[in-house]
Design an enzyme around this catalytic site. Sequence first.
Site, PDB file in Angstrom:
ATOM      1  N   ASN A 118     -18.159 -16.427  16.888  1.00  0.00           N
ATOM      2  CA  ASN A 118     -19.522 -16.000  16.552  1.00  0.00           C
ATOM      3  C   ASN A 118     -20.364 -15.980  17.825  1.00  0.00           C
ATOM      4  O   ASN A 118     -20.816 -17.023  18.289  1.00  0.00           O
ATOM      5  CB  ASN A 118     -20.101 -16.974  15.518  1.00  0.00           C
ATOM      6  CG  ASN A 118     -21.524 -16.619  15.140  1.00  0.00           C
ATOM      7  OD1 ASN A 118     -22.028 -15.549  15.468  1.00  0.00           O
ATOM      8  ND2 ASN A 118     -22.188 -17.527  14.446  1.00  0.00           N
ATOM      9  N   GLU A 166     -19.819 -25.895   7.935  1.00  0.00           N
ATOM     10  CA  GLU A 166     -20.522 -26.072   9.205  1.00  0.00           C
ATOM     11  C   GLU A 166     -21.701 -27.020   9.016  1.00  0.00           C
ATOM     12  O   GLU A 166     -22.803 -26.580   8.630  1.00  0.00           O
ATOM     13  CB  GLU A 166     -21.070 -24.732   9.699  1.00  0.00           C
ATOM     14  CG  GLU A 166     -20.022 -23.693  10.022  1.00  0.00           C
ATOM     15  CD  GLU A 166     -20.536 -22.710  11.057  1.00  0.00           C
ATOM     16  OE1 GLU A 166     -19.939 -22.627  12.120  1.00  0.00           O
ATOM     17  OE2 GLU A 166     -21.557 -22.046  10.805  1.00  0.00           O
ATOM     18  N   GLY A 182     -24.082 -26.397  17.780  1.00  0.00           N
ATOM     19  CA  GLY A 182     -24.712 -26.293  19.098  1.00  0.00           C
ATOM     20  C   GLY A 182     -25.204 -27.610  19.667  1.00  0.00           C
ATOM     21  O   GLY A 182     -25.954 -27.627  20.646  1.00  0.00           O
ATOM     22  N   GLU A 184     -28.262 -20.568  10.436  1.00  0.00           N
ATOM     23  CA  GLU A 184     -29.367 -19.975  11.200  1.00  0.00           C
ATOM     24  C   GLU A 184     -30.054 -18.890  10.384  1.00  0.00           C
ATOM     25  O   GLU A 184     -31.262 -18.690  10.487  1.00  0.00           O
ATOM     26  CB  GLU A 184     -28.844 -19.447  12.554  1.00  0.00           C
ATOM     27  CG  GLU A 184     -28.539 -20.605  13.492  1.00  0.00           C
ATOM     28  CD  GLU A 184     -27.453 -20.336  14.511  1.00  0.00           C
ATOM     29  OE1 GLU A 184     -27.086 -19.169  14.731  1.00  0.00           O
ATOM     30  OE2 GLU A 184     -26.957 -21.328  15.094  1.00  0.00           O
ATOM     31  N   SER A 195     -19.846 -27.162  17.090  1.00  0.00           N
ATOM     32  CA  SER A 195     -19.416 -27.793  18.343  1.00  0.00           C
ATOM     33  C   SER A 195     -17.901 -27.905  18.471  1.00  0.00           C
ATOM     34  O   SER A 195     -17.371 -28.884  19.004  1.00  0.00           O
ATOM     35  CB  SER A 195     -20.079 -29.165  18.519  1.00  0.00           C
ATOM     36  OG  SER A 195     -21.475 -29.001  18.653  1.00  0.00           O
TER      37      SER A 195
HETATM   38  P1  PGA Z   1     -21.324 -23.828  17.864  1.00  0.00           P
HETATM   39  O1  PGA Z   1     -21.770 -22.842  16.685  1.00  0.00           O
HETATM   40  O2  PGA Z   1     -19.825 -23.710  17.994  1.00  0.00           O
HETATM   41  O3  PGA Z   1     -22.059 -23.341  19.074  1.00  0.00           O
HETATM   42  O4  PGA Z   1     -21.717 -25.211  17.457  1.00  0.00           O
HETATM   43  C1  PGA Z   1     -20.969 -22.684  15.545  1.00  0.00           C
HETATM   44  C2  PGA Z   1     -21.621 -21.724  14.589  1.00  0.00           C
HETATM   45  O5  PGA Z   1     -22.848 -21.676  14.501  1.00  0.00           O
HETATM   46  O6  PGA Z   1     -20.923 -20.976  13.899  1.00  0.00           O
END
Ligand code: PGA
Length: 248
Positions: A9, A165, A171, A95, A211
Amino acid sequence: MRKKIIGANWKMNLSRLEAESLYHEISNLGELNEHVDLVVFPPQPFLGLLSLNAGVALGAQNVYGPEIFGAYTGETSLQHLIDLHIQNVLIGHSERRLYFNEHSDFIGAKAIAALNGGFQVFFCCGESMEIRENGTAASWVEAQLTSLFEQMDPKSCSALVIAYEPIWAIGTGKVPSMDEITEMHGFIRGLCEQYFDTPFADAIRIIYGGSCTANNARAMAQLPNVDGFLVGGASLSYSSIQEIIASV
Ligand code: PGA
Protein backbone atom coordinates in the site's frame (compact mmCIF):
# COMPACT_ATOMS: atom_id res chain seq x y z
CA MET A 1 -3.40 -24.73 1.74
CA ARG A 2 -3.91 -20.99 1.45
CA LYS A 3 -1.47 -19.16 -0.81
CA LYS A 4 0.16 -16.23 0.95
CA ILE A 5 -0.72 -12.76 -0.26
CA ILE A 6 1.03 -9.42 0.20
CA GLY A 7 -0.43 -6.00 -0.50
CA ALA A 8 1.97 -3.10 -0.99
CA ASN A 9 0.00 0.00 0.00
CA TRP A 10 1.94 2.98 -1.30
CA LYS A 11 -0.69 5.41 0.04
CA MET A 12 -0.16 9.04 -1.13
CA ASN A 13 3.58 8.61 -1.74
CA LEU A 14 6.11 8.54 -4.59
CA SER A 15 6.52 10.66 -7.71
CA ARG A 16 5.56 9.18 -11.06
CA LEU A 17 9.19 8.32 -11.86
CA GLU A 18 9.73 6.73 -8.46
CA ALA A 19 6.51 4.72 -8.75
CA GLU A 20 7.37 3.46 -12.24
CA SER A 21 10.86 2.50 -11.21
CA LEU A 22 9.81 0.70 -8.00
CA TYR A 23 6.98 -1.10 -9.78
CA HIS A 24 9.37 -2.23 -12.49
CA GLU A 25 11.78 -3.66 -9.89
CA ILE A 26 8.99 -5.36 -7.95
CA SER A 27 7.49 -6.81 -11.14
CA ASN A 28 10.67 -8.72 -11.86
CA LEU A 29 10.62 -10.01 -8.32
CA GLY A 30 7.00 -11.12 -8.51
CA GLU A 31 7.69 -13.53 -11.31
CA LEU A 32 10.29 -15.19 -9.12
CA ASN A 33 7.88 -15.70 -6.24
CA GLU A 34 5.17 -18.01 -7.39
CA HIS A 35 4.42 -18.98 -3.80
CA VAL A 36 2.99 -15.56 -3.00
CA ASP A 37 0.37 -13.30 -4.57
CA LEU A 38 1.52 -9.73 -4.74
CA VAL A 39 -0.75 -6.71 -5.20
CA VAL A 40 0.63 -3.18 -5.49
CA PHE A 41 -1.72 -0.33 -4.55
CA PRO A 42 -0.17 2.79 -6.12
CA PRO A 43 -1.56 6.33 -5.90
CA GLN A 44 -4.75 6.33 -7.98
CA PRO A 45 -3.48 8.57 -10.86
CA PHE A 46 -0.71 6.06 -11.57
CA LEU A 47 -3.02 3.06 -11.98
CA GLY A 48 -3.33 3.56 -15.71
CA LEU A 49 0.37 4.33 -16.16
CA LEU A 50 1.81 1.15 -14.70
CA SER A 51 1.57 -1.67 -17.17
CA LEU A 52 0.18 -4.90 -15.79
CA ASN A 53 2.86 -7.52 -15.38
CA ALA A 54 2.75 -11.24 -14.76
CA GLY A 55 3.41 -11.97 -11.11
CA VAL A 56 2.28 -8.61 -9.75
CA ALA A 57 -1.29 -7.37 -9.69
CA LEU A 58 -2.39 -3.79 -9.30
CA GLY A 59 -5.09 -2.54 -6.96
CA ALA A 60 -6.95 0.66 -6.16
CA GLN A 61 -6.57 2.17 -2.69
CA ASN A 62 -10.15 3.38 -2.83
CA VAL A 63 -13.25 3.10 -4.99
CA TYR A 64 -16.80 4.38 -4.97
CA GLY A 65 -18.82 1.21 -5.24
CA PRO A 66 -22.52 1.93 -5.14
CA GLU A 67 -22.86 3.69 -8.52
CA ILE A 68 -21.17 3.05 -11.84
CA PHE A 69 -21.33 6.60 -13.19
CA GLY A 70 -22.74 9.82 -11.83
CA ALA A 71 -22.21 13.18 -10.19
CA TYR A 72 -19.66 12.09 -7.55
CA THR A 73 -16.85 14.61 -7.90
CA GLY A 74 -13.43 13.20 -7.20
CA GLU A 75 -14.48 9.56 -7.06
CA THR A 76 -13.35 6.51 -9.04
CA SER A 77 -15.92 3.92 -10.06
CA LEU A 78 -15.59 0.17 -10.35
CA GLN A 79 -16.18 0.60 -14.08
CA HIS A 80 -13.12 2.86 -14.34
CA LEU A 81 -11.07 0.12 -12.70
CA ILE A 82 -12.53 -2.51 -15.03
CA ASP A 83 -11.50 -0.33 -17.98
CA LEU A 84 -7.93 -0.39 -16.63
CA HIS A 85 -8.08 -4.17 -16.01
CA ILE A 86 -7.64 -3.60 -12.27
CA GLN A 87 -9.12 -6.46 -10.24
CA ASN A 88 -8.16 -5.54 -6.65
CA VAL A 89 -9.47 -2.90 -4.28
CA LEU A 90 -8.60 -1.85 -0.76
CA ILE A 91 -11.68 -1.02 1.28
CA GLY A 92 -12.16 0.22 4.84
CA HIS A 93 -8.59 1.29 5.54
CA SER A 94 -8.47 3.08 8.90
CA GLU A 95 -7.14 6.22 7.19
CA ARG A 96 -10.33 6.30 5.06
CA ARG A 97 -12.46 5.68 8.15
CA LEU A 98 -10.68 8.33 10.27
CA TYR A 99 -9.74 11.14 7.88
CA PHE A 100 -12.55 10.83 5.34
CA ASN A 101 -15.34 9.83 7.70
CA GLU A 102 -16.17 6.60 5.90
CA HIS A 103 -18.58 4.74 8.16
CA SER A 104 -19.32 1.03 8.33
CA ASP A 105 -22.49 1.09 6.20
CA PHE A 106 -20.77 2.96 3.38
CA ILE A 107 -17.69 0.75 3.58
CA GLY A 108 -19.87 -2.36 3.59
CA ALA A 109 -21.80 -1.14 0.53
CA LYS A 110 -18.55 -0.45 -1.33
CA ALA A 111 -17.15 -3.88 -0.46
CA ILE A 112 -20.32 -5.69 -1.51
CA ALA A 113 -20.47 -3.82 -4.83
CA ALA A 114 -16.82 -4.67 -5.50
CA LEU A 115 -17.23 -8.34 -4.54
CA ASN A 116 -20.36 -8.64 -6.66
CA GLY A 117 -18.46 -6.96 -9.50
CA GLY A 118 -15.85 -9.72 -9.39
CA PHE A 119 -13.09 -7.75 -7.64
CA GLN A 120 -10.76 -9.13 -5.01
CA VAL A 121 -11.41 -6.98 -1.94
CA PHE A 122 -8.83 -6.33 0.78
CA PHE A 123 -11.17 -5.44 3.64
CA CYS A 124 -9.44 -3.69 6.56
CA CYS A 125 -10.45 -3.89 10.20
CA GLY A 126 -8.70 -3.08 13.45
CA GLU A 127 -8.98 -1.32 16.77
CA SER A 128 -7.48 1.84 18.30
CA MET A 129 -5.16 1.66 21.31
CA GLU A 130 -7.95 2.92 23.54
CA ILE A 131 -10.18 0.04 22.47
CA ARG A 132 -7.38 -2.50 22.94
CA GLU A 133 -6.65 -1.16 26.40
CA ASN A 134 -10.24 -1.36 27.51
CA GLY A 135 -10.37 -5.00 26.42
CA THR A 136 -12.95 -4.72 23.63
CA ALA A 137 -10.70 -5.18 20.57
CA ALA A 138 -12.34 -8.48 19.56
CA SER A 139 -15.89 -7.16 19.72
CA TRP A 140 -14.84 -4.02 17.82
CA VAL A 141 -13.35 -6.08 15.01
CA GLU A 142 -16.37 -8.39 15.08
CA ALA A 143 -18.71 -5.42 14.54
CA GLN A 144 -16.59 -4.18 11.62
CA LEU A 145 -16.63 -7.59 9.96
CA THR A 146 -20.23 -8.54 10.62
CA SER A 147 -21.41 -5.31 8.98
CA LEU A 148 -19.89 -6.83 5.84
CA PHE A 149 -20.75 -10.49 6.45
CA GLU A 150 -24.43 -9.73 6.94
CA GLN A 151 -24.67 -8.51 3.35
CA MET A 152 -22.20 -10.91 1.77
CA ASP A 153 -22.77 -13.83 -0.54
CA PRO A 154 -20.43 -16.59 0.71
CA LYS A 155 -19.80 -17.55 -2.93
CA SER A 156 -17.59 -14.45 -3.15
CA CYS A 157 -15.39 -15.91 -0.40
CA SER A 158 -12.36 -16.54 -2.52
CA ALA A 159 -12.36 -12.88 -3.55
CA LEU A 160 -12.23 -11.56 0.03
CA VAL A 161 -9.00 -10.92 1.90
CA ILE A 162 -9.36 -9.69 5.48
CA ALA A 163 -6.59 -7.34 6.63
CA TYR A 164 -6.32 -7.04 10.41
CA GLU A 165 -4.64 -3.71 11.01
CA PRO A 166 -4.59 -2.38 14.56
CA ILE A 167 -4.71 1.40 14.11
CA TRP A 168 -2.08 1.94 16.80
CA ALA A 169 0.41 -0.17 14.85
CA ILE A 170 0.04 1.66 11.52
CA GLY A 171 3.11 3.74 10.76
CA THR A 172 4.19 3.76 14.42
CA GLY A 173 6.80 1.02 14.59
CA LYS A 174 4.68 -0.69 17.27
CA VAL A 175 3.56 -4.25 16.56
CA PRO A 176 1.22 -6.44 18.61
CA SER A 177 2.78 -9.41 20.36
CA MET A 178 2.78 -12.77 18.59
CA ASP A 179 0.12 -13.90 21.08
CA GLU A 180 -2.10 -10.91 20.32
CA ILE A 181 -1.83 -11.51 16.55
CA THR A 182 -2.46 -15.24 16.99
CA GLU A 183 -5.48 -14.54 19.14
CA MET A 184 -7.05 -11.96 16.82
CA HIS A 185 -6.44 -13.89 13.59
CA GLY A 186 -7.84 -17.04 15.20
CA PHE A 187 -10.84 -15.07 16.40
CA ILE A 188 -11.46 -13.70 12.87
CA ARG A 189 -11.26 -17.18 11.35
CA GLY A 190 -13.67 -18.45 14.00
CA LEU A 191 -16.04 -15.63 13.15
CA CYS A 192 -15.93 -16.62 9.47
CA GLU A 193 -16.85 -20.17 10.45
CA GLN A 194 -19.65 -19.01 12.69
CA TYR A 195 -21.17 -16.76 9.99
CA PHE A 196 -20.63 -19.08 7.04
CA ASP A 197 -19.08 -22.54 7.28
CA THR A 198 -15.80 -24.40 7.69
CA PRO A 199 -14.80 -24.43 3.99
CA PHE A 200 -15.36 -20.67 3.87
CA ALA A 201 -13.32 -20.13 7.03
CA ASP A 202 -10.54 -22.41 5.81
CA ALA A 203 -10.27 -20.70 2.44
CA ILE A 204 -10.30 -17.05 3.43
CA ARG A 205 -6.96 -15.27 3.66
CA ILE A 206 -6.41 -13.17 6.79
CA ILE A 207 -3.41 -10.88 6.57
CA TYR A 208 -1.72 -8.63 9.10
CA GLY A 209 -0.91 -4.95 8.60
CA GLY A 210 0.74 -2.31 10.78
CA SER A 211 4.50 -1.64 10.93
CA CYS A 212 5.27 -4.86 9.10
CA THR A 213 8.96 -4.77 8.14
CA ALA A 214 11.70 -7.04 6.85
CA ASN A 215 12.71 -7.53 10.50
CA ASN A 216 9.42 -8.80 11.90
CA ALA A 217 7.69 -10.40 8.88
CA ARG A 218 9.38 -13.80 9.11
CA ALA A 219 8.22 -14.49 12.66
CA MET A 220 4.68 -13.25 11.99
CA ALA A 221 4.44 -15.30 8.79
CA GLN A 222 4.97 -18.49 10.83
CA LEU A 223 1.80 -17.93 12.84
CA PRO A 224 -0.93 -20.36 11.79
CA ASN A 225 -3.59 -17.86 10.73
CA VAL A 226 -1.36 -15.19 9.18
CA ASP A 227 -1.71 -15.55 5.41
CA GLY A 228 0.38 -12.55 4.42
CA PHE A 229 0.69 -8.83 5.01
CA LEU A 230 -0.58 -5.42 4.07
CA VAL A 231 2.56 -3.30 4.04
CA GLY A 232 2.67 0.50 4.03
CA GLY A 233 5.96 2.27 4.74
CA ALA A 234 8.18 -0.76 4.14
CA SER A 235 6.63 -1.30 0.70
CA LEU A 236 8.21 1.95 -0.52
CA SER A 237 11.67 0.43 -0.49
CA TYR A 238 12.64 -2.29 -2.93
CA SER A 239 14.98 -4.08 -0.52
CA SER A 240 12.38 -4.12 2.30
CA ILE A 241 9.51 -5.44 0.20
CA GLN A 242 11.82 -7.97 -1.40
CA GLU A 243 12.81 -9.30 2.04
CA ILE A 244 9.20 -9.37 3.25
CA ILE A 245 8.17 -11.36 0.18
CA ALA A 246 11.06 -13.77 0.69
CA SER A 247 10.09 -14.27 4.34
CA VAL A 248 6.54 -15.55 3.83
P1 PGA B 1 2.49 0.66 7.72
O1 PGA B 1 1.03 0.81 7.08
O2 PGA B 1 3.07 -0.63 7.20
O3 PGA B 1 3.24 1.87 7.26
O4 PGA B 1 2.32 0.61 9.20
C1 PGA B 1 0.21 -0.31 6.90
C2 PGA B 1 -1.11 0.11 6.31
O5 PGA B 1 -1.60 1.20 6.59
O6 PGA B 1 -1.69 -0.64 5.52
